[in-house]
Write a protein that holds these residues in place. Sequence first.
Motif, PDB file in Angstrom:
ATOM      1  N   SER A  45       8.549  -0.417  -4.320  1.00  0.00           N
ATOM      2  CA  SER A  45       7.747   0.242  -5.355  1.00  0.00           C
ATOM      3  C   SER A  45       6.253   0.160  -5.050  1.00  0.00           C
ATOM      4  O   SER A  45       5.536   1.167  -5.106  1.00  0.00           O
ATOM      5  CB  SER A  45       8.026  -0.396  -6.714  1.00  0.00           C
ATOM      6  N   THR A  46       5.774  -1.035  -4.715  1.00  0.00           N
ATOM      7  CA  THR A  46       4.347  -1.193  -4.454  1.00  0.00           C
ATOM      8  C   THR A  46       3.933  -0.516  -3.146  1.00  0.00           C
ATOM      9  O   THR A  46       2.796  -0.058  -3.023  1.00  0.00           O
ATOM     10  CB  THR A  46       3.959  -2.676  -4.411  1.00  0.00           C
ATOM     11  N   SER A  47       4.851  -0.424  -2.190  1.00  0.00           N
ATOM     12  CA  SER A  47       4.554   0.312  -0.955  1.00  0.00           C
ATOM     13  C   SER A  47       4.339   1.794  -1.259  1.00  0.00           C
ATOM     14  O   SER A  47       3.430   2.429  -0.712  1.00  0.00           O
ATOM     15  CB  SER A  47       5.693   0.145   0.050  1.00  0.00           C
ATOM     16  N   LEU A  48       5.177   2.331  -2.154  1.00  0.00           N
ATOM     17  CA  LEU A  48       5.012   3.730  -2.556  1.00  0.00           C
ATOM     18  C   LEU A  48       3.708   3.925  -3.322  1.00  0.00           C
ATOM     19  O   LEU A  48       2.981   4.910  -3.106  1.00  0.00           O
ATOM     20  CB  LEU A  48       6.199   4.165  -3.414  1.00  0.00           C
ATOM     21  N   TYR A  49       3.387   2.978  -4.210  1.00  0.00           N
ATOM     22  CA  TYR A  49       2.130   3.074  -4.949  1.00  0.00           C
ATOM     23  C   TYR A  49       0.923   2.929  -4.021  1.00  0.00           C
ATOM     24  O   TYR A  49      -0.122   3.557  -4.250  1.00  0.00           O
ATOM     25  CB  TYR A  49       2.073   2.021  -6.059  1.00  0.00           C
ATOM     26  N   LEU A  50       1.052   2.109  -2.983  1.00  0.00           N
ATOM     27  CA  LEU A  50      -0.030   1.983  -2.011  1.00  0.00           C
ATOM     28  C   LEU A  50      -0.300   3.328  -1.346  1.00  0.00           C
ATOM     29  O   LEU A  50      -1.460   3.749  -1.200  1.00  0.00           O
ATOM     30  CB  LEU A  50       0.323   0.929  -0.960  1.00  0.00           C
ATOM     31  N   TYR A  51       0.754   4.024  -0.950  1.00  0.00           N
ATOM     32  CA  TYR A  51       0.609   5.353  -0.345  1.00  0.00           C
ATOM     33  C   TYR A  51      -0.068   6.321  -1.314  1.00  0.00           C
ATOM     34  O   TYR A  51      -0.988   7.066  -0.938  1.00  0.00           O
ATOM     35  CB  TYR A  51       1.981   5.877   0.063  1.00  0.00           C
ATOM     36  N   LEU A  52       0.377   6.307  -2.573  1.00  0.00           N
ATOM     37  CA  LEU A  52      -0.189   7.224  -3.566  1.00  0.00           C
ATOM     38  C   LEU A  52      -1.659   6.915  -3.841  1.00  0.00           C
ATOM     39  O   LEU A  52      -2.487   7.835  -3.979  1.00  0.00           O
ATOM     40  CB  LEU A  52       0.617   7.131  -4.868  1.00  0.00           C
ATOM     41  N   CYS A  53      -1.996   5.630  -3.926  1.00  0.00           N
ATOM     42  CA  CYS A  53      -3.385   5.238  -4.200  1.00  0.00           C
ATOM     43  C   CYS A  53      -4.305   5.591  -3.035  1.00  0.00           C
ATOM     44  O   CYS A  53      -5.440   6.046  -3.234  1.00  0.00           O
ATOM     45  CB  CYS A  53      -3.460   3.750  -4.504  1.00  0.00           C
ATOM     46  N   LEU A  54      -3.818   5.396  -1.805  1.00  0.00           N
ATOM     47  CA  LEU A  54      -4.619   5.771  -0.637  1.00  0.00           C
ATOM     48  C   LEU A  54      -4.837   7.273  -0.599  1.00  0.00           C
ATOM     49  O   LEU A  54      -5.940   7.753  -0.282  1.00  0.00           O
ATOM     50  CB  LEU A  54      -3.935   5.296   0.644  1.00  0.00           C
ATOM     51  N   ALA A  55      -3.801   8.042  -0.925  1.00  0.00           N
ATOM     52  CA  ALA A  55      -3.922   9.505  -0.934  1.00  0.00           C
ATOM     53  C   ALA A  55      -4.909   9.977  -1.988  1.00  0.00           C
ATOM     54  O   ALA A  55      -5.562  11.014  -1.825  1.00  0.00           O
ATOM     55  CB  ALA A  55      -2.555  10.134  -1.173  1.00  0.00           C
ATOM     56  N   ALA A  56      -5.048   9.192  -3.067  1.00  0.00           N
ATOM     57  CA  ALA A  56      -5.960   9.551  -4.157  1.00  0.00           C
ATOM     58  C   ALA A  56      -7.334   8.906  -4.010  1.00  0.00           C
ATOM     59  O   ALA A  56      -8.174   9.027  -4.905  1.00  0.00           O
ATOM     60  CB  ALA A  56      -5.349   9.152  -5.491  1.00  0.00           C
ATOM     61  N   ASN A  57      -7.561   8.204  -2.871  1.00  0.00           N
ATOM     62  CA  ASN A  57      -8.839   7.522  -2.630  1.00  0.00           C
ATOM     63  C   ASN A  57      -9.159   6.471  -3.688  1.00  0.00           C
ATOM     64  O   ASN A  57     -10.326   6.270  -4.043  1.00  0.00           O
ATOM     65  CB  ASN A  57      -9.995   8.539  -2.543  1.00  0.00           C
ATOM     66  N   TRP A  59      -9.401   3.004  -3.806  1.00  0.00           N
ATOM     67  CA  TRP A  59      -9.433   1.894  -2.864  1.00  0.00           C
ATOM     68  C   TRP A  59      -9.175   0.544  -3.527  1.00  0.00           C
ATOM     69  O   TRP A  59      -8.475  -0.317  -2.966  1.00  0.00           O
ATOM     70  CB  TRP A  59     -10.767   1.886  -2.125  1.00  0.00           C
ATOM     71  N   ALA A  60      -9.736   0.333  -4.707  1.00  0.00           N
ATOM     72  CA  ALA A  60      -9.505  -0.937  -5.394  1.00  0.00           C
ATOM     73  C   ALA A  60      -8.037  -1.097  -5.760  1.00  0.00           C
ATOM     74  O   ALA A  60      -7.432  -2.150  -5.567  1.00  0.00           O
ATOM     75  CB  ALA A  60     -10.392  -1.039  -6.637  1.00  0.00           C
ATOM     76  N   GLU A  61      -7.450  -0.036  -6.291  1.00  0.00           N
ATOM     77  CA  GLU A  61      -6.031  -0.079  -6.630  1.00  0.00           C
ATOM     78  C   GLU A  61      -5.168  -0.247  -5.386  1.00  0.00           C
ATOM     79  O   GLU A  61      -4.126  -0.898  -5.424  1.00  0.00           O
ATOM     80  CB  GLU A  61      -5.632   1.198  -7.374  1.00  0.00           C
ATOM     81  N   SER A  62      -5.611   0.335  -4.283  1.00  0.00           N
ATOM     82  CA  SER A  62      -4.867   0.177  -3.027  1.00  0.00           C
ATOM     83  C   SER A  62      -4.841  -1.291  -2.601  1.00  0.00           C
ATOM     84  O   SER A  62      -3.812  -1.804  -2.152  1.00  0.00           O
ATOM     85  CB  SER A  62      -5.506   1.031  -1.918  1.00  0.00           C
ATOM     86  N   GLY A  63      -5.978  -1.963  -2.757  1.00  0.00           N
ATOM     87  CA  GLY A  63      -6.039  -3.383  -2.429  1.00  0.00           C
ATOM     88  C   GLY A  63      -5.116  -4.203  -3.309  1.00  0.00           C
ATOM     89  O   GLY A  63      -4.448  -5.135  -2.833  1.00  0.00           O
ATOM     90  N   LEU A  64      -5.034  -3.854  -4.598  1.00  0.00           N
ATOM     91  CA  LEU A  64      -4.151  -4.561  -5.513  1.00  0.00           C
ATOM     92  C   LEU A  64      -2.692  -4.354  -5.121  1.00  0.00           C
ATOM     93  O   LEU A  64      -1.885  -5.293  -5.135  1.00  0.00           O
ATOM     94  CB  LEU A  64      -4.393  -4.080  -6.947  1.00  0.00           C
ATOM     95  N   GLN A  65      -2.338  -3.128  -4.742  1.00  0.00           N
ATOM     96  CA  GLN A  65      -0.961  -2.847  -4.324  1.00  0.00           C
ATOM     97  C   GLN A  65      -0.612  -3.593  -3.041  1.00  0.00           C
ATOM     98  O   GLN A  65       0.515  -4.069  -2.873  1.00  0.00           O
ATOM     99  CB  GLN A  65      -0.755  -1.339  -4.129  1.00  0.00           C
ATOM    100  N   LEU A  66      -1.586  -3.717  -2.142  1.00  0.00           N
ATOM    101  CA  LEU A  66      -1.354  -4.479  -0.912  1.00  0.00           C
ATOM    102  C   LEU A  66      -1.077  -5.945  -1.241  1.00  0.00           C
ATOM    103  O   LEU A  66      -0.199  -6.580  -0.642  1.00  0.00           O
ATOM    104  CB  LEU A  66      -2.561  -4.357   0.017  1.00  0.00           C
ATOM    105  N   PHE A  67      -1.812  -6.479  -2.205  1.00  0.00           N
ATOM    106  CA  PHE A  67      -1.566  -7.851  -2.657  1.00  0.00           C
ATOM    107  C   PHE A  67      -0.151  -7.985  -3.217  1.00  0.00           C
ATOM    108  O   PHE A  67       0.561  -8.956  -2.926  1.00  0.00           O
ATOM    109  CB  PHE A  67      -2.594  -8.238  -3.722  1.00  0.00           C
ATOM    110  N   TYR A  68       0.279  -7.003  -4.006  1.00  0.00           N
ATOM    111  CA  TYR A  68       1.620  -7.042  -4.571  1.00  0.00           C
ATOM    112  C   TYR A  68       2.693  -7.006  -3.483  1.00  0.00           C
ATOM    113  O   TYR A  68       3.749  -7.638  -3.619  1.00  0.00           O
ATOM    114  CB  TYR A  68       1.831  -5.864  -5.528  1.00  0.00           C
ATOM    115  N   ILE A  69       2.447  -6.254  -2.414  1.00  0.00           N
ATOM    116  CA  ILE A  69       3.399  -6.194  -1.302  1.00  0.00           C
ATOM    117  C   ILE A  69       3.558  -7.580  -0.677  1.00  0.00           C
ATOM    118  O   ILE A  69       4.674  -8.042  -0.409  1.00  0.00           O
ATOM    119  CB  ILE A  69       2.941  -5.167  -0.247  1.00  0.00           C
ATOM    120  N   VAL A  70       2.423  -8.247  -0.434  1.00  0.00           N
ATOM    121  CA  VAL A  70       2.471  -9.598   0.140  1.00  0.00           C
ATOM    122  C   VAL A  70       3.203 -10.544  -0.808  1.00  0.00           C
ATOM    123  O   VAL A  70       4.032 -11.362  -0.383  1.00  0.00           O
ATOM    124  CB  VAL A  70       1.045 -10.106   0.425  1.00  0.00           C
ATOM    125  N   MET A  71       2.934 -10.436  -2.114  1.00  0.00           N
ATOM    126  CA  MET A  71       3.575 -11.304  -3.087  1.00  0.00           C
ATOM    127  C   MET A  71       5.079 -11.045  -3.183  1.00  0.00           C
ATOM    128  O   MET A  71       5.853 -11.966  -3.498  1.00  0.00           O
ATOM    129  CB  MET A  71       2.934 -11.123  -4.471  1.00  0.00           C
TER     130      MET A  71
END
Length: 215
Positions: A45-57, A59-71
């Motif tokens: 789920s967070t990997s998909l959200y990371l893709y969507l956030c990056l596509a929408a520029n 960046w802060a939300e993308s960083g949060l999604q990356l953190f969720y992936i690691v977690m």
Amino acid sequence: MEWNAVLEAVSAMGWIEALAVLLALAYVLLAAAESIWCWPAAFVSTSLYLYLCLAANLWAESGLQLFYIVMAVVGWVQWRRRGHRRRQAVPESGHPLSEGEQRPIVQWPLRWHLLIVLANTALTLLIGWLLARYTPAANPYLDSFTTVFSLVTTWMVTQKVLENWLYWIVIDAASIFLYASREFTLTPYLFGLYTLIALAGYLRWRKQYLSHPLA
């Protein structure tokens, strides 16, 4: 908001976002059920959200999604461990936990939670002030609150800390207002459901904790 507006929003969602939402719901439900499979659902789920956030520029939300992936990875590893303290025998069976059982639910001392709340409140005020002063962010303090507290609370989930659900109840309830104020159609409903699931998750984990206390 009328249901046809909600249905129209659903039909307008891309399949990636729709799948991300479904898996996000699956994560919360599985976590409340204390199922280790919540973490694969969170990872996808967070990997998909990371893709969507990056596509929408975003960046802060993308960083949060990356953190969720690691977690999600950390959570999978941590939940497979038994933890350092052996739990007492199950009353009904009289048998101790086997070495293969998952990490037990734990409680943190009240002083730890007081420190967490104080430290995260200070960080929330600082980030909120920076966003309000230097960016056009909407609801900078509320946005900072949900983000900052989500980080530490996600870590608490990976450690199976009982009180994580109490944090999520407050975070998710605040997120309802946050996203509604930004005129999101579906997300406020999603976080309303999250709030109810968090309450159910706390009650279930508390019952489980009390029935199998730590030695």
